[in-house]
Motif scaffolding. Sequence first.
Motif, mmCIF file in Angstrom:
data_model
loop_
_atom_site.group_PDB
_atom_site.id
_atom_site.type_symbol
_atom_site.label_atom_id
_atom_site.label_comp_id
_atom_site.label_asym_id
_atom_site.label_seq_id
_atom_site.Cartn_x
_atom_site.Cartn_y
_atom_site.Cartn_z
ATOM 1 N N ALA A 51 12.329 24.216 -18.383
ATOM 2 C CA ALA A 51 11.085 24.863 -17.958
ATOM 3 C C ALA A 51 10.535 24.219 -16.686
ATOM 4 N N ILE A 52 10.614 22.903 -16.601
ATOM 5 C CA ILE A 52 10.124 22.200 -15.411
ATOM 6 C C ILE A 52 10.951 22.594 -14.196
ATOM 7 N N ILE A 53 12.263 22.669 -14.343
ATOM 8 C CA ILE A 53 13.141 23.032 -13.227
ATOM 9 C C ILE A 53 12.880 24.466 -12.781
ATOM 10 N N VAL A 54 12.733 25.383 -13.724
ATOM 11 C CA VAL A 54 12.504 26.789 -13.374
ATOM 12 C C VAL A 54 11.156 26.962 -12.674
ATOM 13 N N VAL A 55 10.109 26.380 -13.227
ATOM 14 C CA VAL A 55 8.779 26.514 -12.624
ATOM 15 C C VAL A 55 8.744 25.843 -11.247
ATOM 16 N N LEU A 67 10.695 28.087 -8.734
ATOM 17 C CA LEU A 67 9.939 29.295 -8.392
ATOM 18 C C LEU A 67 8.725 28.979 -7.517
ATOM 19 N N THR A 68 8.053 27.888 -7.811
ATOM 20 C CA THR A 68 6.913 27.491 -7.003
ATOM 21 C C THR A 68 7.345 27.129 -5.585
ATOM 22 N N GLY A 69 8.452 26.422 -5.464
ATOM 23 C CA GLY A 69 8.968 26.078 -4.139
ATOM 24 C C GLY A 69 9.386 27.306 -3.352
ATOM 25 N N ALA A 70 10.060 28.235 -4.000
ATOM 26 C CA ALA A 70 10.486 29.470 -3.327
ATOM 27 C C ALA A 70 9.284 30.293 -2.884
ATOM 28 N N LEU A 71 8.268 30.351 -3.731
ATOM 29 C CA LEU A 71 7.047 31.079 -3.374
ATOM 30 C C LEU A 71 6.348 30.435 -2.180
ATOM 31 N N GLY A 72 6.293 29.122 -2.163
ATOM 32 C CA GLY A 72 5.677 28.422 -1.039
ATOM 33 C C GLY A 72 6.419 28.640 0.266
ATOM 34 N N ILE A 73 7.749 28.610 0.215
ATOM 35 C CA ILE A 73 8.543 28.852 1.423
ATOM 36 C C ILE A 73 8.374 30.286 1.897
#
Length: 71
Positions: free
Chosen positions: A41-45, A48-54
């Motif tokens: 769960a930590i890796i997925v979140v 996704l958060t990193g991809a959204l920020g980029i």
Amino acid sequence: MQRVLGYDALSTGLVFLPFCLGSVVGMITATRTLVRAGQRAIIVVGGLTGALGIACGSDCLAAAGSVLVMI
């Protein structure tokens, strides 16, 4: 950023400061919730958060050409 947007070294460093602080907050939060949520769960979140920020960063820079709009 210095060549493309014409920022000096100090301004470029200050622009990256919120992202660095966000990384620190994310690492602290992930460490505290690792036991409850689990590694997957930590890796997925985090991914996704990193991809959204980029994606947000590249979209804001392309549309407005200003880093202040993105922050």
